[in-house]
Every structure is written in structure tokens, then in C-alpha cells.
Design a protein around this motif. Structure first.
Motif, PDB file in Angstrom:
ATOM      1  N   ALA A 189      15.136  29.515  58.509  1.00 31.88           N
ATOM      2  CA  ALA A 189      15.118  28.149  58.312  1.00 31.88           C
ATOM      3  C   ALA A 189      14.170  27.296  59.028  1.00 31.88           C
ATOM      4  CB  ALA A 189      16.402  27.368  58.617  1.00 31.88           C
ATOM      5  N   ALA A 190      13.852  27.712  60.290  1.00 32.76           N
ATOM      6  CA  ALA A 190      12.741  27.074  60.892  1.00 32.76           C
ATOM      7  C   ALA A 190      11.289  27.242  60.254  1.00 32.76           C
ATOM      8  CB  ALA A 190      12.547  27.456  62.275  1.00 32.76           C
ATOM      9  N   ALA A 191      11.245  28.542  59.730  1.00 34.99           N
ATOM     10  CA  ALA A 191       9.848  28.745  59.030  1.00 34.99           C
ATOM     11  C   ALA A 191       9.674  27.832  57.631  1.00 34.99           C
ATOM     12  CB  ALA A 191       9.938  30.193  58.563  1.00 34.99           C
ATOM     13  N   GLU A 237      10.213  36.854  54.190  1.00 33.76           N
ATOM     14  CA  GLU A 237      10.085  37.935  54.958  1.00 33.76           C
ATOM     15  C   GLU A 237      11.448  38.385  55.886  1.00 33.76           C
ATOM     16  OE1 GLU A 237       6.427  38.060  57.143  1.00 33.76           O
ATOM     17  OE2 GLU A 237       5.150  38.124  55.430  1.00 33.76           O
ATOM     18  N   VAL A 238      11.966  37.441  56.842  1.00 33.94           N
ATOM     19  CA  VAL A 238      13.021  37.334  57.418  1.00 33.94           C
ATOM     20  C   VAL A 238      14.319  37.608  56.711  1.00 33.94           C
ATOM     21  CG1 VAL A 238      14.267  35.966  58.959  1.00 33.94           C
ATOM     22  CG2 VAL A 238      11.921  35.656  59.326  1.00 33.94           C
ATOM     23  N   ARG A 263      14.565  27.335  48.978  1.00 33.90           N
ATOM     24  CA  ARG A 263      13.317  26.390  49.266  1.00 33.90           C
ATOM     25  C   ARG A 263      12.094  27.298  49.846  1.00 33.90           C
ATOM     26  NH1 ARG A 263      15.391  22.982  54.208  1.00 33.90           N
ATOM     27  NH2 ARG A 263      13.409  21.839  54.031  1.00 33.90           N
ATOM     28  N   GLY A 264      12.378  28.302  50.742  1.00 35.15           N
ATOM     29  CA  GLY A 264      11.255  29.117  50.959  1.00 35.15           C
ATOM     30  C   GLY A 264      10.527  29.597  49.681  1.00 35.15           C
ATOM     31  N   TYR A 265      11.379  30.193  48.475  1.00 39.59           N
ATOM     32  CA  TYR A 265      10.942  30.805  47.553  1.00 39.59           C
ATOM     33  C   TYR A 265      10.132  29.610  46.757  1.00 39.59           C
ATOM     34  CZ  TYR A 265      12.602  35.529  47.484  1.00 39.59           C
ATOM     35  OH  TYR A 265      12.867  36.718  47.833  1.00 39.59           O
ATOM     36  N   ALA A 266      10.576  28.499  46.545  1.00 43.50           N
ATOM     37  CA  ALA A 266       9.878  27.358  45.989  1.00 43.50           C
ATOM     38  C   ALA A 266       8.542  26.908  46.658  1.00 43.50           C
ATOM     39  CB  ALA A 266      10.875  26.181  46.158  1.00 43.50           C
TER      40      ALA A 266
END
Length: 407
Positions: free
Chosen positions: A306-308, A319-320, A345-348
Motif C-alpha cells: 500500500a505504501a508503494a 511485486e510485493v 491501484r498499483g496495476y493501474a
């Protein structure tokens, strides 16, 4: 507010949603001048299609914009309507303890009943059933406040402890549903009550709710400071015991501090706080739920991802996520669905809208309210739809419809 012109009601709810006139205009596809004229009453809103579009953008019942009582909603997946918001606000505005100082205390509910009700509310939250929770919160708040005002001695400490937990539950769900001011108020009340309950760990976990509310309100610096300051006071070792309860609360303070630091863009502090939380989780030995924290090694990894995302490093978050083991499946639904929303959100962020959509679908199967009710999830879905070439998959289109996000 019913007597106000519709333009004034639009301005009120735009302010509540923390939107500038320009941002609001952009989301409507209108000019800032058009919004200004509507809010000042210079331009009439005489098309229902436009009023409905405004209501959808502001996430309010259209009846509120028309100056009428909102329709009550009964389905289990309903998130929260403005009637429920006002009922929760009214419950938070009660001061039973002060009234009891001058007059006879209200008749308190039995403490065993309160314990059961508070446990049920926690589980309702951790299973992601937000609509059910928001409908029960006003009565639970009133009952807990009456108990806190009505009992003395050791019973008073327990009643205060239960009220502090109810305030924390209220703060958590209100923050998720976008009612940030009320979330901060409930969290602040939780910290004050925890002191009367004479439980430093309850005060510690209440601090994380205050920090979360401050971050949601765009104030990550004080959120970081308060989380770290209280974590230092409660750190295991030295004069403090090393118990699972303390490790869990201490670890969550560090994790929420890391989340605040990520909003600031302070990578070094994020890494430092995550490292401290990782050490506490190792001492704890596994994922547990002391003080309703769900703290443990897996939850540390979820916060690392989430922090990333908050730092804008979607690739790192993915990755995490991909290295998290089967322990993830043992976490409660809210935690898992929350993480899947973060990974969407990361994938987006890396342009992979297909997997972003898949994460939302998986989260929806686990805890529908976490995906369908949260404003941030709506933003992710809007982004997915906007960047999808051609017609979106049927499953995504169906979820978007359930969320009320237009294609």
C-alpha cells in the motif's frame, strides 16, 4: 438545509466532498463559470438529467439536492445514505457523561449485552459489511454512551473501554465511506475515552484512527508525528512488557506512520517504520487480531504494498503482492479486499488495466462493500473504464453498474 436554493445545496455538498469549483466542473464536463453561476443561483438547474449527474458526482441522494428527504435504502450492500450520516452525527453529538454530571445518569444497558454488541460490530466491520454497520451504529453509539455515563467504579472503566472501541469502529467505517470530518471526530473521542478507561494500548490503537482520519483529510504530517510519538511511548522493552497485545498495537502505529510518510513522499521514513513493524511482527510470530488489529507478518507486507502505491511505485506494489504466501487467505475479508483494491491501484499505475479490473473483481467477491462503497474504488473503476479499449468485459461492466460508475 431544505429551505436553501438548489445552487446553495450544490455548493454545500461540493464543499463537503473537498472539491474546488474547477475539479467539480471538470468531473461534470462543464466550465468553472457554469458551476459558479449555478451555485450563486444565476443559472437555473431545470433538467433532471443534469441534477442526477451532479448528485452522482457529489455522491449524494438526488433527493437531498431537491430539498427532500432521501429515500431509505434497505439492501445489504447499501453503503451509507445521508439520513444515516445525520443519525450517526446526532449520536456523536450526545454528551451523556456531562449530563450525568448534573442530573441522574441515563439507564445504561447491561455490560454483558454491550460486550456482545461491540464484538458483533467489530466482526461486521472486519467482514466488510458496511451498510449493515452504519445502520446499527447510531443505536450502538447511544447505548455505549449511556453505559459510559451510567456505570461507576470498575464497571465505569469497562464501559469507557467499550465506548472507546465503538468510537474507533465508527471512525474506521466513516473514513472508508468518505465522511472524513466525522471520522476524525469519532477518533478524537476514542483517544479521550481511552484515557478514562486507563488503557494505554486502547489509546494507542485509537491514535492510528486519528492518524488515518488526518491523512484522509490531507494532513499527513501531523498523522506521521502522532503515530510515531505514541509508538515510541508504547514500544516493547525497557519499562514496557513484551506481550502480543503491545506488539500488535505498537506494530500498527508504525504501519500507519509509514502510510502517512508515504503520502508525504518520505521513502526513507517509510522503510524505517516498515522495518520496525516487521521486527514486531516477527516477535509476535504470526498474524493475529489483538485489539482488532489483524497485525502480523502478512499485514506488514500488505502495508508495504500500500505504501508503494501511495509513493507512485505500482510496479513495486505488484511485486510485493505476488510474493505474499497462502497466509493471505487466512486474513479477514476486509483486510484482503482492502489489499486487492490497493493492488488494483498499483496495476493501474503501471498501465495494466486488465489486472487492475481483475483485482477489483476479486475484492468484490470477498467483501463487496469494500469495492462498491469506497470513493477510491470508484476512482479506480473510472480509470479502468476510461483506459479500456473498446467495450469493457461483461464482468467489469456489471461491477461498474453495481458501483454506480458510468461507462
Amino acid at each position: 438545509m431544505d429551505e436553501l436554493p438548489i445552487g446553495r445545496r450544490v455548493a454545500y455538498w461540493r464543499g463537503r466532498r473537498k472539491m474546488s469549483q474547477q475539479v467539480f466542473a471538470d468531473r461534470l464536463g462543464k466550465s468553472k463559470s457554469w458551476v459558479d453561476k449555478v451555485e450563486r443561483g444565476v443559472r437555473r438547474l431545470d433538467k433532471f438529467s443534469v441534477i442526477y449527474e451532479i448528485a452522482d458526482t457529489l455522491r449524494v441522494d438526488v433527493q437531498l439536492l431537491l430539498g427532500k428527504d432521501p429515500e431509505r435504502r434497505s439492501d445489504a450492500l447499501n453503503c451509507i445514505d445521508q439520513t444515516e450520516v445525520q443519525e450517526i452525527r446526532a449520536a456523536l453529538e450526545r454528551y451523556d457523561a456531562m449530563s450525568a454530571y448534573f442530573d441522574a445518569a441515563p439507564y445504561p444497558p447491561p455490560l454483558p449485552d454491550m460486550r456482545k454488541a461491540v464484538t458483533h460490530a467489530w466482526l461486521t466491520y472486519q467482514y466488510g459489511r458496511y451498510g449493515m454497520l452504519t445502520r446499527s451504529l447510531p443505536k450502538l453509539l447511544r447505548d455505549a454512551q449511556a453505559a459510559d455515563a451510567g456505570f461507576g467504579g470498575d464497571d465505569n472503566r469497562e464501559a469507557a473501554h467499550l465506548l472507546g472501541q465503538v468510537y474507533q469502529i465508527a471512525s474506521s467505517v466513516l473514513r472508508k465511506l468518505g465522511e472524513f470530518d466525522l471520522a476524525w471526530l469519532a477518533a478524537d473521542r476514542a483517544m479521550a475515552v481511552a484515557q478514562r478507561a486507563d488503557d494505554p494500548l486502547l489509546a494507542g490503537i485509537a491514535t492510528t484512527r486519528v492518524g488515518n482520519a488526518l491523512v484522509a483529510m490531507g494532513r499527513p504530517f501531523p498523522a506521521l508525528e502522532v503515530n510515531v510519538a505514541i509508538a515510541n511511548r508504547l514500544a516493547p522493552g525497557g519499562g514496557n512488557d513484551v506481550t502480543p497485545d503491545r506488539l500488535s498495537v505498537y506494530g500498527m502505529l508504525l504501519l500507519q506512520g509509514a502510510m502517512a510518510a508515504s503520502r508525504i513522499g518520505d521513502t526513507a521514513t517509510v522503510d524505517d517504520l516498515l522495518g520496525g513493524a516487521d521486527e514486531a511482527a516477527s516477535l509476535l510470530g504470526g498474524d493475529q487480531n489483538h485489539y482488532w488489529t489483524s497485525f502480523g507478518p502478512t499485514n506488514v507486507e500488505l502495508h508495504r504494498a500500500a505504501a508503494a502505491v501511495e509513493l507512485g511505485d505500482g510496479g513495486r506494489a505488484v511485486e510485493v503482492h505476488q510474493r505474499i504466501g497462502p497466509e493471505f487467505n487466512a486474513l479477514l475479508p476486509e483486510r484482503r479486499a482492502h489489499h486487492l483494491l490497493d493492488i488494483a491501484r498499483g496495476y493501474a499505475q503501471v498501465g495494466d488495466v486488465v489486472n487492475a479490473g481483475e483485482m477489483l473483481l476479486q475484492g468484490d467477491r470477498l467483501a463487496p462493500s469494500e469495492i462498491r462503497c469506497r470513493p477510491i474504488a470508484h476512482e479506480v473503476m473510472s480509470d479502468i473504464l476510461r483506459r479500456t479499449r473498446g467495450t469493457p468485459p461483461a464482468s467489469i461492466a456489471e461491477l461498474a453498474e453495481h458501483m454506480g460508475v458510468g461507462i
